[in-house]
Design an enzyme around this catalytic site. Structure first.
Site, mmCIF file in Angstrom:
data_model
loop_
_atom_site.group_PDB
_atom_site.id
_atom_site.type_symbol
_atom_site.label_atom_id
_atom_site.label_comp_id
_atom_site.label_asym_id
_atom_site.label_seq_id
_atom_site.Cartn_x
_atom_site.Cartn_y
_atom_site.Cartn_z
ATOM 1 N N CYS A 258 5.889 -0.151 7.716
ATOM 2 C CA CYS A 258 5.498 1.019 6.939
ATOM 3 C C CYS A 258 6.706 1.501 6.150
ATOM 4 O O CYS A 258 7.809 1.591 6.696
ATOM 5 C CB CYS A 258 4.994 2.129 7.866
ATOM 6 S SG CYS A 258 4.470 3.608 6.987
ATOM 7 N N GLY B 220 0.840 -1.195 0.000
ATOM 8 C CA GLY B 220 0.000 0.000 0.000
ATOM 9 C C GLY B 220 0.869 1.236 0.000
ATOM 10 O O GLY B 220 2.070 1.163 0.320
ATOM 11 N N HIS C 6 -4.564 1.122 7.700
ATOM 12 C CA HIS C 6 -3.214 1.696 7.745
ATOM 13 C C HIS C 6 -3.112 2.897 6.789
ATOM 14 O O HIS C 6 -2.581 3.952 7.152
ATOM 15 C CB HIS C 6 -2.213 0.588 7.377
ATOM 16 C CG HIS C 6 -0.780 0.988 7.323
ATOM 17 N ND1 HIS C 6 0.180 0.516 8.202
ATOM 18 C CD2 HIS C 6 -0.099 1.814 6.484
ATOM 19 C CE1 HIS C 6 1.357 1.047 7.903
ATOM 20 N NE2 HIS C 6 1.216 1.834 6.853
ATOM 21 N N GLU C 7 -3.649 2.738 5.569
ATOM 22 C CA GLU C 7 -3.537 3.822 4.576
ATOM 23 C C GLU C 7 -4.430 5.005 4.932
ATOM 24 O O GLU C 7 -4.032 6.164 4.768
ATOM 25 C CB GLU C 7 -3.881 3.305 3.167
ATOM 26 C CG GLU C 7 -3.025 2.145 2.655
ATOM 27 C CD GLU C 7 -1.534 2.329 2.826
ATOM 28 O OE1 GLU C 7 -1.063 3.479 2.896
ATOM 29 O OE2 GLU C 7 -0.839 1.307 2.934
HETATM 30 O O1 GNR Z 1 4.098 -2.572 2.577
HETATM 31 C C1 GNR Z 1 3.428 -2.480 3.614
HETATM 32 N N1 GNR Z 1 3.148 -3.600 4.324
HETATM 33 C C2 GNR Z 1 2.240 -3.633 5.365
HETATM 34 C C3 GNR Z 1 2.220 -4.763 6.170
HETATM 35 C C4 GNR Z 1 1.338 -4.861 7.208
HETATM 36 C C5 GNR Z 1 0.445 -3.842 7.438
HETATM 37 C C6 GNR Z 1 0.454 -2.700 6.665
HETATM 38 C C7 GNR Z 1 1.345 -2.596 5.621
HETATM 39 S S1 GNR Z 1 1.334 -1.181 4.614
HETATM 40 C C8 GNR Z 1 2.992 -1.146 4.077
HETATM 41 C C9 GNR Z 1 3.182 -0.069 3.044
HETATM 42 C C10 GNR Z 1 2.907 1.284 3.661
HETATM 43 O O2 GNR Z 1 3.660 1.856 4.395
HETATM 44 N N2 GNR Z 1 1.760 1.837 3.374
HETATM 45 O O3 GNR Z 1 1.419 3.018 3.916
HETATM 46 NI NI NI Z 2 2.516 3.135 5.786
#
Ligand code: GNR
Ligand code: NI
Length: 171
Positions: free
Chosen positions: A92, A46, A134-135
């Site tokens: 992240c 993401g 998360h996003e």
């Molecule tokens: O690549 C990502 N892996 C992830 C793993 C577990 C929970 C959330 C994520 S999001 C992250 C990419 C990211 O920072 N998106 O904002």
């Molecule tokens: Ni993130």
């Protein structure tokens, strides 16, 4: 297409609230394309626009894996309904080298606009539900480390300092 520069904690852009998207034009679609390319290159599942320094409510997600990619480009995303609890380990791209379990909802119903401004509603569970949460947090200026207990957060600050120092040495 272009790769965009990733912003890292504690860049203030990561703690700012992003603005709603109102223009569904080629500028938006180019930004989305560059974000998708940047996400796949990282690689990540993401990416939210503030992570590349743009305070707009745009996120891209692909939790499908290499075998069956499932790209979601979500504009102005919102969580309408949530249920259950999950504790998945998260990372992240803006907090390199640090991982921790975060309490989230196990199931969410989200609403967003696609790149043409059409409303979409979708349900998600598992990693996809975690990713949406998360996003969308990024759009509110929140990182997963902001959701840790104060004890874990102070441990994070110490550990992250070390991670940053090691990165400096490697340069
Ligand atoms: O690549 C990502 N892996 C992830 C793993 C577990 C929970 C959330 C994520 S999001 C992250 C990419 C990211 O920072 N998106 O904002
Ligand atoms: Ni993130």
């Amino acid at each position: 297409m272009a790769l965009l520069r990733m912003r890292h904690y504690p860049d203030p852009v990561l703690s700012s609230v992003a603005e709603a998207v109102t223009e569904f034009d080629d500028t938006l679609r180019t930004l989305a394309t560059d974000m998708v390319e940047t996400m796949y290159a990282a690689p990540g599942v993401g990416l939210a626009a503030p992570q590349i320094g743009v305070l707009k409510r745009l996120v891209v997600i692909d939790c499908g894996g290499e075998e069956e990619p499932e790209l979601i480009e979500a504009v102005n995303p919102e969580i309408l309904e949530r249920d259950g609890e999950s504790y998945e380990e998260e990372g992240c791209l803006s907090v390199p080298g640090y991982y921790a379990q975060v309490k989230r909802s196990a199931w969410v119903r989200v609403r967003y606009q696609n790149l043409h401004g059409e409303m979409v509603e979708q349900e998600a569970e598992g990693l996809l539900a975690v990713c949406f949460q998360h996003e969308i947090d990024h759009l509110e200026g929140k990182l997963f480390v902001d959701r840790l207990s104060s004890l874990k957060k102070s441990l994070f600050r110490k550990k992250y300092k070390k991670i940053m120092e090691q990165q400096q040495e490697q340069l």
